[in-house]
Design a protein around this motif. Structure first.
Motif, short mmCIF file in Angstrom:
data_model
loop_
_atom_site.label_atom_id
_atom_site.label_comp_id
_atom_site.label_asym_id
_atom_site.label_seq_id
_atom_site.Cartn_x
_atom_site.Cartn_y
_atom_site.Cartn_z
N ASP B 26 1.02 -1.06 0.06
CA ASP B 26 -0.61 -0.24 0.09
C ASP B 26 0.94 1.65 -0.26
O ASP B 26 0.56 2.47 -0.76
N VAL B 27 1.81 1.66 1.02
CA VAL B 27 2.61 2.54 0.57
C VAL B 27 3.79 2.75 -0.13
O VAL B 27 4.00 3.65 -0.76
N LEU B 28 3.53 1.54 -1.05
CA LEU B 28 4.13 2.16 -2.35
C LEU B 28 3.68 2.32 -3.20
O LEU B 28 4.40 3.00 -4.10
N GLU B 29 2.47 1.20 -3.90
CA GLU B 29 1.69 1.68 -4.44
C GLU B 29 1.08 4.04 -4.40
O GLU B 29 1.32 4.75 -5.12
N ALA B 30 0.55 4.07 -3.00
CA ALA B 30 0.51 5.58 -2.47
C ALA B 30 1.71 6.03 -3.40
O ALA B 30 1.89 7.20 -3.02
N THR B 31 2.90 5.92 -2.96
CA THR B 31 4.38 6.72 -3.55
C THR B 31 4.30 6.71 -4.30
O THR B 31 4.33 8.14 -5.38
N THR B 58 5.16 4.68 10.41
CA THR B 58 5.41 3.32 10.10
C THR B 58 6.03 3.19 8.50
O THR B 58 6.93 2.19 8.41
N ILE B 59 6.02 4.22 8.04
CA ILE B 59 6.59 4.31 6.98
C ILE B 59 8.31 5.08 7.24
O ILE B 59 9.27 4.06 6.94
N TYR B 60 8.54 5.84 7.67
CA TYR B 60 10.21 6.19 9.09
C TYR B 60 10.39 4.87 8.83
O TYR B 60 11.75 4.54 8.55
N ARG B 61 10.13 4.36 9.56
CA ARG B 61 10.29 3.34 10.11
C ARG B 61 11.18 2.05 9.07
O ARG B 61 12.65 1.82 9.37
N ARG B 62 10.62 1.91 7.69
CA ARG B 62 11.03 1.16 7.15
C ARG B 62 11.69 1.64 6.06
O ARG B 62 12.71 1.33 5.43
N TRP B 63 11.81 2.93 5.21
CA TRP B 63 12.57 4.10 4.82
C TRP B 63 12.35 4.98 5.10
O TRP B 63 11.63 6.37 5.37
N PRO B 64 13.59 4.83 5.40
CA PRO B 64 14.03 6.43 6.32
C PRO B 64 14.30 8.17 5.55
O PRO B 64 14.15 8.98 5.95
N THR B 65 14.26 7.62 4.42
CA THR B 65 14.51 8.82 3.82
C THR B 65 13.20 8.87 2.71
O THR B 65 13.44 7.88 2.50
N LYS B 66 13.36 10.13 2.22
CA LYS B 66 12.18 10.09 0.94
C LYS B 66 12.96 9.11 -0.47
O LYS B 66 12.60 8.47 -1.11
N GLN B 67 14.73 9.18 -0.67
CA GLN B 67 14.86 9.07 -1.94
C GLN B 67 15.37 7.10 -1.34
O GLN B 67 14.82 6.66 -2.04
N ASP B 68 15.41 7.00 -0.39
CA ASP B 68 14.83 5.70 -0.03
C ASP B 68 13.18 5.03 -0.88
O ASP B 68 13.37 3.93 -1.05
N VAL B 70 11.14 6.56 -2.50
CA VAL B 70 10.80 6.67 -4.18
C VAL B 70 12.19 5.51 -4.83
O VAL B 70 11.68 4.69 -6.03
N ARG B 71 13.16 5.24 -4.42
CA ARG B 71 13.48 3.94 -5.20
C ARG B 71 13.08 2.31 -4.78
O ARG B 71 12.88 1.75 -5.78
N ALA B 72 12.68 2.30 -3.65
CA ALA B 72 11.41 1.34 -3.13
C ALA B 72 10.89 1.17 -4.23
O ALA B 72 10.01 -0.14 -5.06
N ALA B 73 9.92 2.25 -4.10
CA ALA B 73 8.64 2.09 -5.22
C ALA B 73 9.15 2.21 -6.27
O ALA B 73 8.29 1.97 -7.07
N LEU B 74 9.03 2.98 -6.66
CA LEU B 74 9.84 2.57 -8.76
C LEU B 74 10.83 1.36 -8.97
O LEU B 74 10.26 1.07 -10.22
N LEU B 75 11.64 0.64 -7.63
CA LEU B 75 11.69 -0.11 -8.56
C LEU B 75 10.44 -1.58 -8.52
O LEU B 75 10.94 -2.08 -9.81
N LEU B 129 18.01 7.62 -9.40
CA LEU B 129 17.65 6.95 -8.91
C LEU B 129 16.56 6.74 -10.63
O LEU B 129 17.06 5.27 -10.74
N ALA B 130 16.79 7.13 -11.58
CA ALA B 130 16.04 6.75 -12.77
C ALA B 130 16.84 6.18 -13.94
O ALA B 130 16.60 5.48 -14.39
N ARG B 131 18.56 5.78 -13.51
CA ARG B 131 19.06 4.95 -13.88
C ARG B 131 19.10 3.94 -13.20
O ARG B 131 19.62 3.31 -13.96
N LEU B 132 18.76 3.86 -12.21
CA LEU B 132 18.89 2.86 -11.09
C LEU B 132 18.05 2.11 -12.51
O LEU B 132 17.77 0.46 -12.35
N VAL B 133 16.27 2.59 -12.07
CA VAL B 133 15.50 1.69 -12.15
C VAL B 133 15.31 1.15 -13.99
O VAL B 133 15.10 0.54 -14.37
N ARG B 134 16.14 2.48 -14.77
CA ARG B 134 16.61 2.04 -15.99
C ARG B 134 17.17 0.45 -16.05
O ARG B 134 16.80 -0.16 -16.49
#
Lengths: 206, 206
Positions: B26-31, B58-68, B70-75, B129-134
């Protein structure tokens, strides 16, 4: 008091024909810069006026609406790229186009503009402008494909849209999104693949 | 104590492990939805928490930063597209990819995401992040080209990047910028051109 003789003034300035043409040039350049800075939704005549150093009235008089002004600026931007001329071969014509895309200054400006406008491409007004600009840029490319068919370089019935946009779009997207610096040899290889496939008849509409 | 035999555990839901996995989903879809709505620069944990119906903690516990986050959601978004499987032929593999791009729902979501993020592609963090996803999406495509070389469908030394990205980028750009609805026959023709050109050896790195 101005003492510089007209003949010593830089040429492009002079050729464009006096103050009125200079104002048009400055306003349209400022419009492209403003779009790149604020996108389409944040765009304002105030911003353009400040960037161009003219009054808002001067702009409104010639381009009464945002759409008029942006249309004129984007069309001029598109025309300023030496997209595709008649070099005598399709490969030469398309190479000329790719070279423009590889030019770092043009690439950076185009990528900035695309990035800034992209968020507003759910606005039908902007989509209509983008389609107009694309059609204007597409015409010389379609003509290049037609010349190639007439010269026997490509089979009759080849769909221009599988020849002209794929190489350009791939390069633009790699630059604007991933910040890739495109290796010119990669660009050549991409053209080679598309042209070899089209020559083999794979792009003919059935 | 576990009583259900593993072999009877059926679906993805169960395998992914109950409430915790549901929260991740749910969190990654919402992201992804939040990114499509506000872009990267306007993105906030508050917005994601509200959309997912969970607390910010709940979100911070698993993904401490915006980058973490967004990376998880895009992947996950990238992996959810059945990009390229092993269908037995390169054409089949790439067709599978194009079919995903033609799916209207996927196309709309991808175009929305790209439009929203585009303005922030001057942010090195987002470009990384975009390069990683690509790269993650590129791997199965590179593998498809390697299989094609091994099967003798393409000459050894063919540059995967002139085969795999051009068709996809052309379709994505036409959809996201010009709002084109892509004719599936156009997609097939584009693949035909690229594959015929690559088979003829035009994509071999020299």
């Amino acid at each position: 008091m101005r003492t510089t003789p007209r003949s010593l003034q830089p040429t492009s300035r002079r050729r464009t024909g006096g103050r009125s043409a200079r104002v048009v040039h400055d306003v349209l350049e400022a419009t492209v810069d403003a779009l790149a800075a604020t996108g389409y939704s944040g765009f304002s005549f105030e911003d353009v006026a400040a960037r161009a150093g003219v009054s808002r009235t001067t702009i409104y008089r010639r381009w009464p609406t945002k759409q008029d002004l942006v249309r004129a600026a984007l069309l001029r931007f598109a025309e300023a790229c030496p997209i595709i001329g008649d070099t005598g071969s399709l490969r030469g014509d398309l190479q000329q186009n790719l070279r423009t895309l590889h030019d770092p200054e043009h690439a950076a400006r185009q990528a900035g503009l695309l990035r800034a406008l992209m968020a507003d491409f759910d606005d039908p007004e902007l989509v209509a402008l983008a389609r107009l600009v694309r059609e204007r840029m597409r015409q010389p490319a379609v003509a290049a494909v037609e010349r190639a068919i007439a010269r026997g370089e490509l089979p009759p019935g080849t769909d221009p849209d599988v020849v002209i946009e794929p190489a350009a779009f791939t390069v633009v997207m790699r630059q604007a999104i991933f910040g890739d610096r495109i290796d010119p040899e990669y660009g050549e290889r991409l053209l080679d693949v598309i042209l070899a496939g089209a020559r083999a008849g794979a792009g003919v509409k059935r």
